[in-house]
Design a protein around this motif. Structure first.
Motif, mmCIF file in Angstrom:
data_model
loop_
_atom_site.group_PDB
_atom_site.id
_atom_site.type_symbol
_atom_site.label_atom_id
_atom_site.label_comp_id
_atom_site.label_asym_id
_atom_site.label_seq_id
_atom_site.Cartn_x
_atom_site.Cartn_y
_atom_site.Cartn_z
ATOM 1 N N HIS A 69 0.838 -1.198 0.000
ATOM 2 C CA HIS A 69 0.000 0.000 0.000
ATOM 3 C C HIS A 69 0.874 1.250 0.000
ATOM 4 O O HIS A 69 1.615 1.508 0.949
ATOM 5 C CB HIS A 69 -0.914 0.016 1.225
ATOM 6 C CG HIS A 69 -1.691 1.295 1.373
ATOM 7 N ND1 HIS A 69 -2.593 1.726 0.431
ATOM 8 C CD2 HIS A 69 -1.684 2.236 2.357
ATOM 9 C CE1 HIS A 69 -3.123 2.878 0.825
ATOM 10 N NE2 HIS A 69 -2.586 3.201 1.993
ATOM 11 N N ILE A 70 0.814 2.021 -1.078
ATOM 12 C CA ILE A 70 1.509 3.303 -1.164
ATOM 13 C C ILE A 70 0.547 4.377 -0.688
ATOM 14 O O ILE A 70 -0.471 4.639 -1.320
ATOM 15 C CB ILE A 70 1.974 3.591 -2.602
ATOM 16 C CG1 ILE A 70 2.960 2.509 -3.067
ATOM 17 C CG2 ILE A 70 2.622 4.971 -2.687
ATOM 18 C CD1 ILE A 70 3.360 2.642 -4.528
ATOM 19 N N GLU A 71 0.882 4.997 0.442
ATOM 20 C CA GLU A 71 -0.019 5.981 1.025
ATOM 21 C C GLU A 71 0.088 7.332 0.329
ATOM 22 O O GLU A 71 -0.916 7.926 -0.067
ATOM 23 C CB GLU A 71 0.271 6.141 2.518
ATOM 24 C CG GLU A 71 -0.677 7.116 3.210
ATOM 25 C CD GLU A 71 -0.339 7.302 4.670
ATOM 26 O OE1 GLU A 71 -1.258 7.545 5.463
ATOM 27 O OE2 GLU A 71 0.863 7.210 5.024
ATOM 28 N N THR A 72 1.309 7.821 0.157
ATOM 29 C CA THR A 72 1.496 9.126 -0.474
ATOM 30 C C THR A 72 2.955 9.300 -0.890
ATOM 31 O O THR A 72 3.859 8.706 -0.313
ATOM 32 C CB THR A 72 1.084 10.274 0.471
ATOM 33 O OG1 THR A 72 1.172 11.526 -0.203
ATOM 34 C CG2 THR A 72 1.947 10.319 1.716
ATOM 35 N N VAL A 79 4.675 4.284 2.783
ATOM 36 C CA VAL A 79 3.963 3.042 2.505
ATOM 37 C C VAL A 79 3.575 2.403 3.827
ATOM 38 O O VAL A 79 4.086 2.774 4.889
ATOM 39 C CB VAL A 79 4.827 2.068 1.671
ATOM 40 C CG1 VAL A 79 5.267 2.711 0.363
ATOM 41 C CG2 VAL A 79 6.053 1.588 2.467
ATOM 42 N N TRP A 80 2.665 1.436 3.771
ATOM 43 C CA TRP A 80 2.301 0.670 4.957
ATOM 44 C C TRP A 80 2.822 -0.747 4.795
ATOM 45 O O TRP A 80 2.533 -1.421 3.795
ATOM 46 C CB TRP A 80 0.784 0.630 5.150
ATOM 47 C CG TRP A 80 0.144 1.966 5.440
ATOM 48 C CD1 TRP A 80 0.770 3.184 5.497
ATOM 49 C CD2 TRP A 80 -1.237 2.215 5.691
ATOM 50 N NE1 TRP A 80 -0.131 4.180 5.773
ATOM 51 C CE2 TRP A 80 -1.384 3.616 5.901
ATOM 52 C CE3 TRP A 80 -2.366 1.406 5.766
ATOM 53 C CZ2 TRP A 80 -2.618 4.209 6.168
ATOM 54 C CZ3 TRP A 80 -3.593 1.989 6.034
ATOM 55 C CH2 TRP A 80 -3.709 3.377 6.244
ATOM 56 N N GLU A 81 3.598 -1.212 5.774
ATOM 57 C CA GLU A 81 4.052 -2.605 5.730
ATOM 58 C C GLU A 81 2.877 -3.512 6.106
ATOM 59 O O GLU A 81 1.861 -3.033 6.615
ATOM 60 C CB GLU A 81 5.274 -2.798 6.634
ATOM 61 C CG GLU A 81 5.100 -2.440 8.094
ATOM 62 C CD GLU A 81 4.610 -3.620 8.919
ATOM 63 O OE1 GLU A 81 4.751 -4.780 8.472
ATOM 64 O OE2 GLU A 81 4.056 -3.390 10.002
ATOM 65 N N PRO A 82 2.977 -4.819 5.852
ATOM 66 C CA PRO A 82 1.815 -5.697 6.035
ATOM 67 C C PRO A 82 1.197 -5.681 7.422
ATOM 68 O O PRO A 82 -0.001 -5.941 7.579
ATOM 69 C CB PRO A 82 2.380 -7.087 5.699
ATOM 70 C CG PRO A 82 3.479 -6.810 4.740
ATOM 71 C CD PRO A 82 4.094 -5.540 5.213
#
Length: 316
Positions: A238-241, A256-259
Motif C-alpha cells: 500500500h503506497i499511502e502518499t 507506505v504501509w508494511e503488512p
C-alpha cells in the motif's frame, strides 16, 4: 526554542528499533524483499534485520504482537561516561541481543527507550562481504536498497511536555517545529548530532499515548525512492502518499504501509546537515503548513489520522 551549545551531546545517534506486527512473516518479507534488509537472527517471537550500511549487528527487530506499533527505541550514547550524565535514567538491563548494558526509560508519552554504549559490530560473511572495507556490508542492488534507519516519528498526547524532556534530559536540539496559533508546539523535529533530525513527535489527534506515526529509512539518492515506488507497486504494498518533497526539513519522501499496518517512510534529505552549533529553531505556523508540501500532491487525509496501534477516534 533555545539550545545550550556548551552542553555535551550525550546521545550520538538513534540505534536499533523494535516494531510490533500481527503478521510477523509477512512483515519480514516486506523488509527483506522490498526494502532489502537482511535477516541476521531470530527467536521464538521475533526476527532481527540489518540495513546494509549499519555498523551495528542489527537495525530492526520485528516482534509478533496482536497489534502493530513501536517497541523500544535504542539510542547510542556518545561515550561510556555519557550514561552516567543523563539525569533520571538508571534502570539497567543486559539481556538485549547485540547490545551491552542498556539504561531503560520512557518518554513522557510512554514510549519505551534505552541508551547503551557497548554494541556488537556487524560481521559480513561471504554472501554479503563488501569490496570496500569502510562499508558494513555489500550493496544489495535489489528492492529499495535502504542504507540505514534515519528517524522515528512518534505520536504524543502532549508535544510541549515531550519536547522539554528531549531537550532537558537527552540534550537533543529542536531544529524545526510547527506551532499552533497560541504559540505552543504541535509537532517537533529534534536532532542528536548533525543530521537534520532523528526524533520527531507529532500531536496525536486521538489523545492516546505511546503510538507510532512512522519509522523512516534513508536511501542514497532520490532516484532510489522512485524505484522503490515501482517495487512497492509490483509487490502489492500500500503506497499511502509520495514521492513528494516536504517543506519542513526538505525531505524527499515516499510513505507506505508494511503488512502489519505500520507506516514506513523512505526518505532522502540530500546533503542537508545542521552544522551551526547555535542553530535557531525554525517555526512553521499552521497557516504556512496549510499550503501543503514544498511540491507534490496535497497531503492525504490518512497521513494525519493513521497511527499504530490503531485506536478509535475521539467520541467513539
Amino acid at each position: 526554542m533555545n539550545h545550550d551549545p556548551d552542553r555535551p551531546r550525550d546521545i550520538a545517534h538513534i540505534g536499533p528499533v523494535e516494531l510490533y506486527t500481527p503478521v510477523l512473516e509477512e512483515s519480514r518479507g516486506f523488509f527483506v524483499d522490498v526494502l532489502s534488509l537482511r535477516e541476521v537472527h531470530r527467536d521464538d517471537t521475533s526476527v532481527y534485520l540489518h540495513t546494509w550500511d549499519d555498523y551495528q549487528s542489527w537495525t530492526v527487530r520485528l516482534i509478533q504482537r496482536e497489534q502493530a506499533g513501536i517497541g523500544r527505541t535504542y539510542l547510542r550514547a556518545s561515550g561510556p561516561q555519557a550514561l552516567e550524565r543523563l539525569p533520571g535514567i538508571d534502570k539497567r538491563v543486559s539481556d538485549v541481543y547485540g547490545l551491552g548494558e542498556v539504561s531503560l526509560f520512557t518518554d513522557p508519552d510512554g514510549h519505551e527507550m534505552g541508551v547503551y554504549w557497548d554494541t556488537a559490530r556487524y560481521e559480513a560473511d561471504d554472501t554479503d562481504r563488501p569490496a570496500l572495507k569502510n562499508q558494513a556490508a555489500a550493496y544489495p542492488g535489489r528492492g529499495a536498497n535502504v542504507r540505514r534507519l534515519d528517524h522515528v516519528n512518534y505520536l504524543t498526547a502532549d508535544v510541549p511536555k515531550t519536547s522539554a524532556f528531549l531537550a532537558d534530559v537527552l540534550g537533543a536540539r529542536c531544529t524545526e517545529q510547527i506551532v499552533k496559533d497560541d504559540g505552543s508546539a504541535q509537532a517537533v523535529w529534534f536532532n542528536l548530532g548533525q543530521k537534520t533530525y532523528d526524533l520527531v513527535y507529532t500531536e496525536d489527534w486521538t489523545g492516546a499515548n505511546g503510538r507510532l506515526h512512522h519509522i523512516a529509512f534513508a536511501t542514497d539518492t532520490r532516484e532510489e525512492i522512485l524505484r522503490a515506488a515501482d517495487v512497492c507497486l509490483d509487490a502489492g504494498v500500500h503506497i499511502e502518499t509520495g514521492p513528494h518533497k516536504h517543506a519542513i526539513q526538505q525531505t524527499f519522501f515516499l510513505y507506505v504501509w508494511e503488512p502489519g499496518g505500520n507506516r514506513i517512510e523512505l526518505c532522502n534529505s540530500g546533503a542537508r546537515l545542521i552544522l551551526a552549533p547555535d542553530w535557531e529553531t525554525i517555526s512553521w505556523t499552521r497557516a504556512e503548513r496549510a499550503k501543503g508540501q514544498a511540491w507534490g500532491l496535497k497531503t492525504i487525509d490518512t497521513f494525519h489520522t493513521h497511527g499504530t496501534p490503531v485506536v478509535p477516534p475521539p467520541g467513539r
